[in-house]
Design an enzyme around this catalytic site. Sequence first.
Site, PDB file in Angstrom:
ATOM      1  N   ASP A  88      37.331  41.091  39.003  1.00 25.52           N
ATOM      2  CA  ASP A  88      36.671  40.075  38.371  1.00 25.52           C
ATOM      3  C   ASP A  88      35.421  40.646  37.686  1.00 25.52           C
ATOM      4  O   ASP A  88      34.998  41.399  37.906  1.00 25.52           O
ATOM      5  CB  ASP A  88      36.117  38.856  39.339  1.00 25.52           C
ATOM      6  CG  ASP A  88      37.193  38.455  40.322  1.00 25.52           C
ATOM      7  OD1 ASP A  88      38.495  38.075  39.882  1.00 25.52           O
ATOM      8  OD2 ASP A  88      36.476  38.008  41.360  1.00 25.52           O
TER       9      ASP A  88
HETATM   10  N1  URA Z   1      39.114  39.654  45.149  1.00 21.73           N
HETATM   11  C1  URA Z   1      38.174  39.047  44.430  1.00 21.73           C
HETATM   12  O1  URA Z   1      37.750  37.953  44.936  1.00 21.73           O
HETATM   13  N2  URA Z   1      37.789  39.359  43.344  1.00 21.73           N
HETATM   14  C2  URA Z   1      38.122  40.708  42.778  1.00 21.73           C
HETATM   15  O2  URA Z   1      37.589  41.303  41.800  1.00 21.73           O
HETATM   16  C3  URA Z   1      38.781  41.596  43.679  1.00 21.73           C
HETATM   17  C4  URA Z   1      39.291  41.167  44.687  1.00 21.73           C
END
Ligand code: URA
Length: 244
Positions: free
Chosen positions: A113
Site C-alpha cells: 500500500d
Molecule cells: N497488507 C496490507 O494491508 N497492506 C500491505 O501493503 C501489505 C499487506
Amino acid sequence: MSKLPMARLDRLLANLGYGSRREVHALVRKGAVIFDGAAVSDGGLKVPVVADLPSRMTIEGAPVDPPAPLTLLMHKPLGVVCSHREPGRSVYELLPRRWRARTPGLSTIGRLDLDTTGLLLITDDGPLLHRVISPRSHVAKRYVASLARPLRGDEGELFAAGTLMLESETEPLAPAVLEPLSPTKARLTITEGRYHQVRRMFAAVGNHVEALHRDQIGGLTLPDALGPGEWRILTLEEQAAIFA
Ligand code: URA
C-alpha cells in the site's frame, strides 16, 4: 555446451529503452557503443544477452543497462504507489527513467500500500513473478504492524485458526502466525496476498494498523544497508532464498 542467447544490438538496445532502432543506429554511427573494448560499427551485430553484459558494453561511456531477466530488491518508502496507472508518485519513478521504456516491462511482485514500507521485489521475469505470488508456492510474507490499540491477547489464536473471514469475502484466510513484539506492535506472517490483508486482519479484531513494514519474503530479508527508497539488483542466491 549450452549456447548463449544472442540478440541483434539494435533490437536489444531498443528493448532496454535506449530509443527506437533508428536512434540506436545513430548512437552506433557516432561511436557511442563500445563492446569488448572496441567501438561497434554495425547496429545489426549479434551480441550475447547475458547478465554480465554491463561489464562488456558501454553506451556513451556508461555501462549498458542489465538485460532481462532483471529482478530488483527495493526498500519501498512511504507515500509511493506500486502501480503504473494509479495517480501519485510510483516506485518506478525511483528507478532510472529509461527503464520505463524497457520491453519486457518491470512490474512489482505483489503490491504494498501507499502507506506500507519495506521489502518489495520488482521484475520483468514473468515466471518468477507468478511463482512468488502463486498460493501454491506458499511463500510467506512477514510484516511488522504498529497498532493503535493494545493487542487483546486472542489474536494469535484467531489468525492461526484458518477460519477468519474478512468482510465481503467468501473464503476464510489461510492460517497466519502472529508474534507480539510489544503491547501495540506485532510481527505477522501470512502466505496469501489479499487486498489490504494485514490492515483488514487487524480491523477484524477491532484494532487499527498505524504503520506497516514488510521485512521478509520467503527466506529473503530486507538488507539493513538498504535505506527507504534505495534498491539494487537481486542476486541469484537471494532469488533462491525466496523459496528456501
Ligand atoms: N497488507 C496490507 O494491508 N497492506 C500491505 O501493503 C501489505 C499487506
